[in-house]
Design a protein around this motif. Structure first.
Motif, PDB file in Angstrom:
ATOM      1  N   ASP A  48     -29.441  33.204 -14.392  1.00 52.94           N
ATOM      2  CA  ASP A  48     -30.654  32.746 -13.709  1.00 52.94           C
ATOM      3  C   ASP A  48     -31.344  31.590 -14.445  1.00 52.94           C
ATOM      4  OD1 ASP A  48     -30.152  34.737 -11.923  1.00 52.94           O
ATOM      5  OD2 ASP A  48     -31.656  36.121 -12.710  1.00 52.94           O
ATOM      6  N   SER A  49     -32.080  30.816 -13.690  1.00 53.08           N
ATOM      7  CA  SER A  49     -32.840  29.697 -14.244  1.00 53.08           C
ATOM      8  C   SER A  49     -33.901  29.264 -13.244  1.00 53.08           C
ATOM      9  CB  SER A  49     -31.897  28.512 -14.516  1.00 53.08           C
ATOM     10  OG  SER A  49     -32.636  27.325 -14.758  1.00 53.08           O
ATOM     11  N   THR A  50     -35.047  28.870 -13.749  1.00 54.86           N
ATOM     12  CA  THR A  50     -36.039  28.180 -12.915  1.00 54.86           C
ATOM     13  C   THR A  50     -36.089  26.706 -13.317  1.00 54.86           C
ATOM     14  OG1 THR A  50     -37.392  30.143 -12.581  1.00 54.86           O
ATOM     15  CG2 THR A  50     -38.502  28.024 -12.329  1.00 54.86           C
ATOM     16  N   ARG A  51     -36.435  26.430 -14.574  1.00 51.30           N
ATOM     17  CA  ARG A  51     -36.679  25.066 -15.014  1.00 51.30           C
ATOM     18  C   ARG A  51     -35.413  24.194 -15.062  1.00 51.30           C
ATOM     19  NH1 ARG A  51     -40.428  28.340 -16.569  1.00 51.30           N
ATOM     20  NH2 ARG A  51     -38.615  29.656 -16.802  1.00 51.30           N
ATOM     21  N   THR A  52     -34.380  24.695 -15.725  1.00 52.76           N
ATOM     22  CA  THR A  52     -33.224  23.837 -15.984  1.00 52.76           C
ATOM     23  C   THR A  52     -32.525  23.451 -14.680  1.00 52.76           C
ATOM     24  OG1 THR A  52     -32.989  25.067 -18.045  1.00 52.76           O
ATOM     25  CG2 THR A  52     -31.165  23.624 -17.423  1.00 52.76           C
ATOM     26  N   ARG A 101     -24.439  26.752 -16.582  1.00 52.10           N
ATOM     27  CA  ARG A 101     -25.123  27.773 -17.399  1.00 52.10           C
ATOM     28  C   ARG A 101     -24.317  29.056 -17.298  1.00 52.10           C
ATOM     29  NH1 ARG A 101     -31.390  29.342 -17.643  1.00 52.10           N
ATOM     30  NH2 ARG A 101     -31.305  27.460 -18.909  1.00 52.10           N
ATOM     31  N   HIS A 129     -28.454  25.000 -26.059  1.00 48.66           N
ATOM     32  CA  HIS A 129     -29.141  24.551 -24.843  1.00 48.66           C
ATOM     33  C   HIS A 129     -29.548  23.098 -25.118  1.00 48.66           C
ATOM     34  CE1 HIS A 129     -31.354  24.421 -21.241  1.00 48.66           C
ATOM     35  NE2 HIS A 129     -32.066  25.525 -21.332  1.00 48.66           N
ATOM     36  N   GLN A 132     -32.446  21.149 -23.360  1.00 49.59           N
ATOM     37  CA  GLN A 132     -33.780  21.657 -23.723  1.00 49.59           C
ATOM     38  C   GLN A 132     -34.228  21.058 -25.051  1.00 49.59           C
ATOM     39  OE1 GLN A 132     -35.845  23.935 -21.948  1.00 49.59           O
ATOM     40  NE2 GLN A 132     -37.365  23.314 -23.461  1.00 49.59           N
ATOM     41  N   PRO A 256     -40.194  26.941 -24.349  1.00 48.79           N
ATOM     42  CA  PRO A 256     -39.211  26.459 -23.374  1.00 48.79           C
ATOM     43  C   PRO A 256     -39.321  27.151 -22.027  1.00 48.79           C
ATOM     44  CG  PRO A 256     -38.181  27.961 -24.933  1.00 48.79           C
ATOM     45  CD  PRO A 256     -39.592  27.741 -25.413  1.00 48.79           C
ATOM     46  N   GLY A 257     -40.032  28.314 -21.986  1.00 48.83           N
ATOM     47  CA  GLY A 257     -40.089  29.111 -20.779  1.00 48.83           C
ATOM     48  C   GLY A 257     -38.786  29.883 -20.569  1.00 48.83           C
ATOM     49  N   PRO A 258     -38.831  30.962 -19.802  1.00 51.95           N
ATOM     50  CA  PRO A 258     -40.031  31.585 -19.244  1.00 51.95           C
ATOM     51  C   PRO A 258     -40.830  32.316 -20.319  1.00 51.95           C
ATOM     52  CG  PRO A 258     -38.086  32.899 -18.698  1.00 51.95           C
ATOM     53  CD  PRO A 258     -37.582  31.674 -19.387  1.00 51.95           C
TER      54      PRO A 258
HETATM   55  N1   CP Z   1     -36.055  26.616 -20.589  1.00 53.59           N
HETATM   56  C1   CP Z   1     -35.176  27.166 -19.742  1.00 53.59           C
HETATM   57  O1   CP Z   1     -33.946  27.131 -19.954  1.00 53.59           O
HETATM   58  O2   CP Z   1     -35.741  27.759 -18.648  1.00 53.59           O
HETATM   59  P1   CP Z   1     -34.922  28.338 -17.431  1.00 53.59           P
HETATM   60  O3   CP Z   1     -34.202  29.568 -17.914  1.00 53.59           O
HETATM   61  O4   CP Z   1     -35.921  28.647 -16.356  1.00 53.59           O
HETATM   62  O5   CP Z   1     -33.927  27.297 -17.000  1.00 53.59           O
END
Ligand code: CP
Length: 296
Positions: A48-52, A101, A129, A132, A256-258
């Motif tokens: 899962d990922s939101t930002r990347t 990923r 990563h 990032q 870096p989130g989340p």
């Molecule tokens: N920083 C980062 O990798 O966030 P995501 O998991 O949302 O992609």
């Protein structure tokens, strides 16, 4: 550069060249927005990922590419299709780059040995990563200029953090002093060999930092109990308003989130005046545009 698999092995000049290029990819910058016109970039997210994922998608589309967003959920992975079969089949549809990923360290490296197009590591297990780390360095550079002599304190679950590994390599290559801090059970061996200093005493290290990068407790990767409770972790290693007040004037807070709000970072600190967390996200688009330009 054909692939971006990690920061390991990059020289300072190579990182700086990429970051200089990212400047041209900021909104209003000189980079062309048709660099990837007529091309396809495939996002392959086995985790899962939101930002990347959204950042690579926006970056690719803003350069004129079409984007294939593939996720393991709903795919033939559930029928037993292997990583390499998935990667080769997606490559056969013609993308110029695969953004991968995966929960397994080394998965993008394996893929890169079996495809002709570019492979970009969007986070592999607990390994690296790189995009990032590059966007984090870019964010710091935009605040400070050169990173020489600056101290970046990375706090939290270092053991399971690919962000920590890539950042230690990237920030030390750029001349920064990197100090990592966490409970002894979450500090892996080999940190000093990577160029980092190590401490378990957050309150001693905090006043000397020019930036503090808080890392999430990666409970999904933890196979055993590394500390008594998240409450205990927050008490000893969480960045709360009282700790934020003891930081240097002008020192920055990153993540870096989340975020696990209330664990590694108090909400008032995450959203406070020192926080550059959303700047990191915004800068990620320019950095990923530069990565796609160089790799595609
Ligand atoms: N920083 C980062 O990798 O966030 P995501 O998991 O949302 O992609």
């Amino acid at each position: 550069m054909r692939h971006l698999l990690g920061i390991d092995g990059w020289r300072r000049e190579e990182i700086e060249t990429l970051l200089d290029r990212a400047e041209a990819h900021l909104p209003g910058g000189s980079a062309s927005s048709s660099i990837l016109q007529g091309k396809v970039v495939a996002n392959l997210f086995f985790e899962d990922s939101t930002r990347t994922r959204t950042s690579f998608e926006i970056a690719a589309k803003s350069l004129g590419a079409q984007v294939l967003n593939w996720t393991a959920q709903g795919s033939s992975v559930s029928k037993g299709e292997t990583l390499l079969d998935t990667v080769r089949n997606i490559e056969a549809t013609g993308p110029v780059a695969l953004v991968i990923r995966h929960r397994s360290s080394g998965a993008p490296h394996l893929a890169a040995r079996h495809v002709r197009c570019a492979v970009i590591n969007a986070g592999d297990g607990t390994h690296e990563h790189p995009s990032q780390a590059l966007l984090d360095a870019f964010t710091l550079r935009r605040h400070w200029g050169p990173l020489d002599g600056r101290t970046v304190l990375i706090v939290g679950d270092i053991l399971h953090s690919r962000v920590a590994r890539s950042n230690i390599l990237c920030l030390t290559a750029l001349g920064a002093r990197v100090v990592v801090c966490g409970p002894p059970t979450l500090l892996p061996v080999g940190l000093k060999d990577m160029g980092a200093e190590v401490t378990t005493k957050l309150d001693e290290a905090l006043p000397h930092a020019d930036a503090v990068m808080c890392l999430r407790l990666q409970v999904e990767r933890q196979t055993e109990s590394f500390f008594p409770s998240t409450r205990e972790f927050a008490r000893l290693f969480g960045l709360n308003p009282a700790r934020s007040d003891r930081m240097k004037p002008g020192a920055l807070i990153m993540h870096p989130g989340p975020i696990n709000r209330g664990v590694e970072l108090a909400p008032a600190v995450a959203d406070g005046a020192r926080s550059v967390i959303l700047e990191q996200v915004a800068n990620g688009v320019a950095v990923r545009r530069a990565i796609l330009e160089v790799c595609s």
